[in-house]
Structure formats: structure tokens, C-alpha cells
Design a protein around this motif. Structure first.
Motif, PDB file in Angstrom:
ATOM      1  N   ALA A  82       0.841  -1.205   0.000  1.00 36.00           N
ATOM      2  CA  ALA A  82       0.000   0.000   0.000  1.00 36.00           C
ATOM      3  C   ALA A  82       0.873   1.250   0.000  1.00 36.00           C
ATOM      4  O   ALA A  82       0.605   2.207  -0.738  1.00 36.00           O
ATOM      5  CB  ALA A  82      -0.941  -0.009   1.202  1.00 36.00           C
ATOM      6  N   GLY A  83       1.913   1.263   0.812  1.00 35.41           N
ATOM      7  CA  GLY A  83       2.821   2.402   0.841  1.00 35.41           C
ATOM      8  C   GLY A  83       3.509   2.613  -0.490  1.00 35.41           C
ATOM      9  O   GLY A  83       3.647   3.745  -0.966  1.00 35.41           O
ATOM     10  N   ALA A  84       3.924   1.514  -1.116  1.00 37.56           N
ATOM     11  CA  ALA A  84       4.587   1.607  -2.420  1.00 37.56           C
ATOM     12  C   ALA A  84       3.648   2.148  -3.492  1.00 37.56           C
ATOM     13  O   ALA A  84       4.101   2.759  -4.463  1.00 37.56           O
ATOM     14  CB  ALA A  84       5.123   0.225  -2.835  1.00 37.56           C
ATOM     15  N   ARG A  85       2.351   1.957  -3.300  1.00 33.37           N
ATOM     16  CA  ARG A  85       1.361   2.448  -4.267  1.00 33.37           C
ATOM     17  C   ARG A  85       0.838   3.835  -3.911  1.00 33.37           C
ATOM     18  O   ARG A  85      -0.106   4.311  -4.527  1.00 33.37           O
ATOM     19  CB  ARG A  85       0.224   1.448  -4.387  1.00 33.37           C
ATOM     20  CG  ARG A  85       0.720   0.147  -5.015  1.00 33.37           C
ATOM     21  CD  ARG A  85      -0.354  -0.862  -5.167  1.00 33.37           C
ATOM     22  NE  ARG A  85       0.211  -2.124  -5.601  1.00 33.37           N
ATOM     23  CZ  ARG A  85      -0.392  -2.964  -6.408  1.00 33.37           C
ATOM     24  NH1 ARG A  85      -1.581  -2.682  -6.894  1.00 33.37           N
ATOM     25  NH2 ARG A  85       0.194  -4.092  -6.748  1.00 33.37           N
ATOM     26  N   GLU A 145      -7.555   1.841  12.039  1.00 37.29           N
ATOM     27  CA  GLU A 145      -6.786   2.573  11.042  1.00 37.29           C
ATOM     28  C   GLU A 145      -5.316   2.550  11.427  1.00 37.29           C
ATOM     29  O   GLU A 145      -4.966   2.316  12.585  1.00 37.29           O
ATOM     30  CB  GLU A 145      -7.258   4.021  10.908  1.00 37.29           C
ATOM     31  CG  GLU A 145      -6.877   4.904  12.079  1.00 37.29           C
ATOM     32  CD  GLU A 145      -7.226   6.376  11.857  1.00 37.29           C
ATOM     33  OE1 GLU A 145      -7.630   6.765  10.751  1.00 37.29           O
ATOM     34  OE2 GLU A 145      -7.083   7.143  12.825  1.00 37.29           O
ATOM     35  N   LYS A 146      -4.487   2.798  10.431  1.00 36.80           N
ATOM     36  CA  LYS A 146      -3.051   2.945  10.645  1.00 36.80           C
ATOM     37  C   LYS A 146      -2.544   3.918   9.598  1.00 36.80           C
ATOM     38  O   LYS A 146      -2.878   3.791   8.417  1.00 36.80           O
ATOM     39  CB  LYS A 146      -2.333   1.609  10.505  1.00 36.80           C
ATOM     40  CG  LYS A 146      -0.859   1.669  10.855  1.00 36.80           C
ATOM     41  CD  LYS A 146      -0.259   0.274  10.855  1.00 36.80           C
ATOM     42  CE  LYS A 146       1.151   0.271  11.376  1.00 36.80           C
ATOM     43  NZ  LYS A 146       1.689  -1.103  11.437  1.00 36.80           N
ATOM     44  N   HIS A 147      -1.761   4.871  10.048  1.00 43.41           N
ATOM     45  CA  HIS A 147      -1.184   5.845   9.125  1.00 43.41           C
ATOM     46  C   HIS A 147       0.196   5.377   8.681  1.00 43.41           C
ATOM     47  O   HIS A 147       0.983   4.899   9.495  1.00 43.41           O
ATOM     48  CB  HIS A 147      -1.120   7.227   9.782  1.00 43.41           C
ATOM     49  CG  HIS A 147      -2.472   7.813  10.007  1.00 43.41           C
ATOM     50  ND1 HIS A 147      -3.121   8.543   9.043  1.00 43.41           N
ATOM     51  CD2 HIS A 147      -3.321   7.725  11.053  1.00 43.41           C
ATOM     52  CE1 HIS A 147      -4.314   8.891   9.505  1.00 43.41           C
ATOM     53  NE2 HIS A 147      -4.462   8.403  10.724  1.00 43.41           N
ATOM     54  N   LEU A 148       0.448   5.510   7.403  1.00 48.12           N
ATOM     55  CA  LEU A 148       1.759   5.207   6.840  1.00 48.12           C
ATOM     56  C   LEU A 148       2.514   6.521   6.730  1.00 48.12           C
ATOM     57  O   LEU A 148       1.922   7.553   6.438  1.00 48.12           O
ATOM     58  CB  LEU A 148       1.611   4.566   5.453  1.00 48.12           C
ATOM     59  CG  LEU A 148       0.777   3.284   5.412  1.00 48.12           C
ATOM     60  CD1 LEU A 148       0.608   2.809   3.981  1.00 48.12           C
ATOM     61  CD2 LEU A 148       1.408   2.192   6.266  1.00 48.12           C
ATOM     62  N   VAL A 149       3.797   6.490   6.956  1.00 52.35           N
ATOM     63  CA  VAL A 149       4.608   7.709   6.886  1.00 52.35           C
ATOM     64  C   VAL A 149       5.764   7.494   5.929  1.00 52.35           C
ATOM     65  O   VAL A 149       6.149   6.371   5.639  1.00 52.35           O
ATOM     66  CB  VAL A 149       5.161   8.118   8.270  1.00 52.35           C
ATOM     67  CG1 VAL A 149       4.035   8.456   9.218  1.00 52.35           C
ATOM     68  CG2 VAL A 149       6.038   7.037   8.850  1.00 52.35           C
ATOM     69  N   SER A 207       6.939   3.501   4.845  1.00 50.47           N
ATOM     70  CA  SER A 207       7.028   2.450   5.829  1.00 50.47           C
ATOM     71  C   SER A 207       5.944   2.694   6.863  1.00 50.47           C
ATOM     72  O   SER A 207       5.251   3.701   6.826  1.00 50.47           O
ATOM     73  CB  SER A 207       8.410   2.434   6.517  1.00 50.47           C
ATOM     74  OG  SER A 207       8.566   3.594   7.309  1.00 50.47           O
ATOM     75  N   THR A 208       5.780   1.763   7.788  1.00 54.48           N
ATOM     76  CA  THR A 208       4.746   1.933   8.803  1.00 54.48           C
ATOM     77  C   THR A 208       5.362   2.503  10.063  1.00 54.48           C
ATOM     78  O   THR A 208       6.548   2.386  10.293  1.00 54.48           O
ATOM     79  CB  THR A 208       4.084   0.592   9.128  1.00 54.48           C
ATOM     80  OG1 THR A 208       5.087  -0.312   9.581  1.00 54.48           O
ATOM     81  CG2 THR A 208       3.379   0.024   7.921  1.00 54.48           C
ATOM     82  N   LEU A 209       4.506   3.123  10.854  1.00 55.18           N
ATOM     83  CA  LEU A 209       4.927   3.664  12.144  1.00 55.18           C
ATOM     84  C   LEU A 209       5.342   2.544  13.071  1.00 55.18           C
ATOM     85  O   LEU A 209       4.894   1.488  13.034  1.00 55.18           O
ATOM     86  CB  LEU A 209       3.793   4.456  12.785  1.00 55.18           C
ATOM     87  CG  LEU A 209       3.445   5.756  12.109  1.00 55.18           C
ATOM     88  CD1 LEU A 209       2.150   6.296  12.691  1.00 55.18           C
ATOM     89  CD2 LEU A 209       4.549   6.766  12.296  1.00 55.18           C
TER      90      LEU A 209
END
Length: 171
Positions: free
Chosen positions: A109-112, A156-160, A169-171
Motif C-alpha cells: 500500500a505504501g509503495a502504491r 486505522e493505521k497511518h503510513l509515513v 514504511s509503517t509507524l
């Protein structure tokens, strides 16, 4: 000492025959927990929502050529991917495979370009609730309340973006 089997991640369409155990076992599991045929719930979203052109993906974790776990995401909105269909084969549970699938989905998801992940799980799935909390997801509900009084449990989770690499990457 024996070495652990190698796990590989493959992106596949919902129509791939290797996805069938995922859909069958999820439908059976949901039906047992909620007392109604849940296979229709798995068909609620069109298959194309889990493809790259539509902002989604379906990943399988393979071991010795067989699917042992998997999961997917679909576009929830321009910045958010919604995780769906997180699954571990009944013969391969208690090995941390679901956490590995979630991590792979987060990476993808982060890569996209997604900056946030969203998901819901059912109130009768305490192991899923525990997985998401342990993986750093924020419960968007009162965790002290009886889950049966809430309905689907949202997270939910926020990607940074790391400052130095520019990669998500993830927190």
C-alpha cells in the motif's frame, strides 16, 4: 536442526485457482462464527477492486508452492487502502503468518502511494482484533465496550514517509 520452509509472496487476481482455499475457508469461518452463510459477503466487492488498475491488490503467501496465508486491499479513498480478506490456512495457524501478510499489504500500500490503512473486523473475531492492535493499528471504537454492541470493529493505521529514503514504511 531443520530450516524453516521458504515463504514467497505472489500477487494474484481473485480468479486465480490458488485463491479458492482463502475464499472457501473465510466463508466457512464467518458462517460458523456468525450463524449465517457469509460466502455472499465475500462476493460483496467486485473482483476488479482487488487489482492494480483499480487501486487494489490480492497477495498470497506461498510455502512449497501452496498458499498458506493471504490478504487483499481495495481503494477506500485517494489516500486510504482498505484491508480485506486477511486469512491463514487452518493447517498453518499460530505461526505469525497473518502478521506477515499484514506487513506485506502495508508495504505494498505504501509503495502504491497510500498514506492510510483502514479495516474492519467482526465482533466475534478476537484474534483478528488482537492482531491489528499488536500490529500498531488504532481502534476507532471503545475497546472497553462489549464488541457485540458495536458491530464491525474499525481500525486505522497511518503510513509515513521516512525522511531519508523517500520510501513508505509503517509507524
Amino acid at each position: 536442526m531443520t530450516s524453516a520452509p521458504e515463504l514467497t509472496v505472489v500477487e494474484v487476481p481473485v480468479s486465480d485457482a490458488r485463491v479458492e482455499p482463502l475464499l472457501r475457508e473465510l466463508g466457512d469461518e464467518y458462517s460458523r462464527r456468525y450463524g449465517k452463510d457469509a460466502h455472499a459477503e465475500l462476493a460483496r466487492y467486485p473482483d476488479e477492486e482487488f487489482t492494480a488498475p483499480h487501486g487494489g491488490v490480492l497477495l498470497l503467501l506461498m510455502e512449497d508452492g501452496e498458499p498458506v496465508a493471504g490478504g487483499a486491499f481495495r481503494r477506500h479513498d485517494a489516500d486510504t487502502a482498505e484491508l480485506k480478506r486477511i486469512w491463514t490456512h487452518s493447517a498453518h495457524r499460530r505461526r505469525g503468518l497473518a502478521r506477515r501478510v499484514v506487513a506485506e499489504l502495508e508495504r505494498e500500500a505504501g509503495a502504491r502511494g497510500y498514506r492510510r490503512l483502514y479495516l474492519t473486523t467482526g465482533p466475534r473475531q478476537p484474534e483478528a482484533r488482537g492482531l491489528y492492535l499488536a500490529a500498531g493499528y488504532t481502534a476507532l471504537f471503545d475497546t472497553e465496550a462489549d464488541p457485540e454492541t458495536i458491530g464491525p470493529l474499525p481500525f486505522e493505521k497511518h503510513l509515513v514517509e521516512p525522511e531519508h529514503t523517500g520510501k513508505a514504511s509503517t509507524l
